[in-house]
Motif scaffolding. Structure first.
Motif, short mmCIF file in Angstrom:
data_model
loop_
_atom_site.label_atom_id
_atom_site.label_comp_id
_atom_site.label_asym_id
_atom_site.label_seq_id
_atom_site.Cartn_x
_atom_site.Cartn_y
_atom_site.Cartn_z
N SER A 113 0.86 -1.18 0.00
CA SER A 113 0.00 0.00 0.00
C SER A 113 0.89 1.22 0.00
N VAL A 114 0.27 2.39 -0.20
CA VAL A 114 1.04 3.64 -0.15
C VAL A 114 1.66 3.82 1.24
N GLU A 115 0.89 3.53 2.29
CA GLU A 115 1.40 3.68 3.66
C GLU A 115 2.56 2.74 3.92
N GLN A 116 2.39 1.46 3.56
CA GLN A 116 3.46 0.50 3.79
C GLN A 116 4.69 0.84 2.96
N GLY A 117 4.48 1.28 1.73
CA GLY A 117 5.60 1.62 0.87
C GLY A 117 6.41 2.78 1.42
N ALA A 118 5.72 3.82 1.89
CA ALA A 118 6.42 4.96 2.47
C ALA A 118 7.20 4.56 3.71
N ARG A 119 6.58 3.74 4.56
CA ARG A 119 7.24 3.29 5.79
C ARG A 119 8.49 2.47 5.47
N THR A 120 8.40 1.62 4.47
CA THR A 120 9.54 0.79 4.10
C THR A 120 10.67 1.62 3.49
N LEU A 121 10.32 2.53 2.59
CA LEU A 121 11.34 3.31 1.90
C LEU A 121 12.03 4.31 2.83
N LEU A 122 11.37 4.70 3.92
CA LEU A 122 12.03 5.56 4.91
C LEU A 122 13.28 4.90 5.47
N GLY A 123 13.26 3.57 5.53
CA GLY A 123 14.40 2.85 6.08
C GLY A 123 15.65 2.92 5.22
N TYR A 124 15.51 3.32 3.97
CA TYR A 124 16.66 3.42 3.08
C TYR A 124 17.26 4.83 3.07
N GLY A 125 16.62 5.76 3.78
CA GLY A 125 17.18 7.09 3.91
C GLY A 125 17.44 7.77 2.57
N ALA A 126 18.63 8.37 2.46
CA ALA A 126 18.99 9.13 1.26
C ALA A 126 19.54 8.25 0.14
N GLN A 127 19.45 6.93 0.30
CA GLN A 127 19.97 6.03 -0.73
C GLN A 127 18.91 5.65 -1.75
N VAL A 128 17.66 6.08 -1.52
CA VAL A 128 16.56 5.77 -2.45
C VAL A 128 15.77 7.05 -2.69
N LYS A 129 15.46 7.30 -3.95
CA LYS A 129 14.64 8.45 -4.33
C LYS A 129 13.37 7.95 -5.01
N ILE A 130 12.22 8.38 -4.53
CA ILE A 130 10.95 7.95 -5.11
C ILE A 130 10.65 8.76 -6.36
N VAL A 131 10.51 8.08 -7.49
CA VAL A 131 10.15 8.72 -8.75
C VAL A 131 8.63 8.77 -8.88
N GLY A 132 7.96 7.75 -8.45
CA GLY A 132 6.50 7.71 -8.53
C GLY A 132 5.97 6.47 -7.82
#
Length: 331
Positions: A292-311
């Motif tokens: 989900s959008v919520e789960q995805g945001a929570r997971t990607l927060l764990g990667y910090g500045a090493q991941v950039k969300i394009v969409g």
């Protein structure tokens, strides 16, 4: 290095396999034997003739319920394990799960008996396997889960006894009468595969979620064609398809790519022409499945500045909102 078996040795191994299959499963048709041994039906029929000529009491019947079978009461003690077969058999033993199921002592005893029956050269191979390979089924930073009713569930599975349980899921608590078909250990978590009495199809239940358990001692008839391994493969495919309905388009730094690889995270390449021009040099774009959008945001927060969300845009907005909330905690 593995050497290919010579034709006579392959044939001898196949003849032994036919006897063991018939001894273990009873009557089998030529097509079933051919499929099990991955040869043609003509080869099976020739092998049956060779076994009969050698004095092995194999009987064949024609018709819909026909097939080949060993004479009732006849059996043979086959100890002709090859080196690779003995190694593979020893690799199959998992002492941890066996102990949890109450079979630790019996598994150790069976292993010693099997080793004693081997040729002296193979006994050395058995010791090598035991001293050079250990299987740990629990993932990193995870606690081992040993459900309180594991052994009771195992007894019900072994003996085909119906059970009554009180089960807690995200939908709430419910009581059911079940016909247990098998147990699965997945990443340190035990699951019970069972049918609800009166309904068709098997379901998956997490054993740790069973709050009450009672074995009714009433026998049930297992489905003749139920295959636990096939069921589990199909269940995993359905689960992942239902769970990951959304996809995150991200750009990942070289360091983040190593994190994804070490975490065994499934990724997919971005379709041609769908890439972003705002990706830093050396970064790689990919698609990540998310619940989900919520789960995805929570997971990607764990990667910090090493991941950039394009969409998608909703995911970026939710990520920034969670990031701002986190920042306020340290303001």
């Amino acid at each position: 290095m593995y050497l290919r078996q010579s034709a006579p040795r392959m044939k001898a191994s196949r003849l032994l396999s036919i006897m063991m299959l018939l001894q273990a499963r009873g009557r089998m048709t030529a097509p079933a034997l051919a499929q099990a041994l991955e040869v043609s039906e003509r080869t099976i029929l020739r092998d049956i003739d060779h076994l009969s000529a050698a004095g092995v009491p194999i009987w064949g019947d024609r018709g819909r319920n026909g097939g080949f079978a060993l004479r009732e009461g006849w059996s043979t003690d086959l100890t002709g394990l090859t080196q690779d077969e003995a190694r593979a058999l020893l690799l199959a033993g998992l002492p941890g799960p066996a102990t949890e199921l109450g079979l630790g002592g019996m598994a150790s005893s069976a292993r010693q008996k099997m080793i004693a029956s081997l040729h002296p050269d193979l006994r050395e191979q058995a010791d090598r396997v035991a001293n050079r390979l250990h299987v740990d089924a629990v993932d990193w930073y995870r606690a081992q889960e040993t459900p309180p009713f594991l052994r009771d569930a195992a007894d019900a599975v072994w003996n085909s006894h119906r059970i009554e349980d009180k089960y807690e899921s995200w939908r709430g608590t419910s009581r059911r009468e079940l016909e247990p078909l098998g147990l699965v250990l997945k990443a340190g978590v035990w699951y019970l595969i069972a049918k609800i009495v009166g309904k068709t199809g098997a379901l998956t239940f997490r054993l740790a979620n069973i709050q009450e358990f009672r074995c009714s001692r009433r026998h049930f008839k297992r489905p003749a064609r139920f295959d636990l391994a096939r069921y589990w493969r199909d269940a995993l495919d359905r689960y992942e398809a239902d769970l990951y309905r959304l996809t995150a388009h991200v750009a990942v730094s070289p360091r983040g790519q190593r994190w994804l690889a070490n975490g065994r995270v499934k990724t997919a390449p971005v379709p041609q022409g769908a890439g972003s021009a705002a990706v830093p040099p050396g970064w790689k774009e990919c698609l990540l499945p998310i619940e989900s959008v919520e789960q995805g945001a929570r997971t990607l927060l764990g990667y910090g500045a090493q991941v950039k969300i394009v969409g998608p845009k909703e995911l970026r907005n939710r990520f920034m909102k969670e990031l701002l909330k986190t920042k306020t905690l340290y303001a």
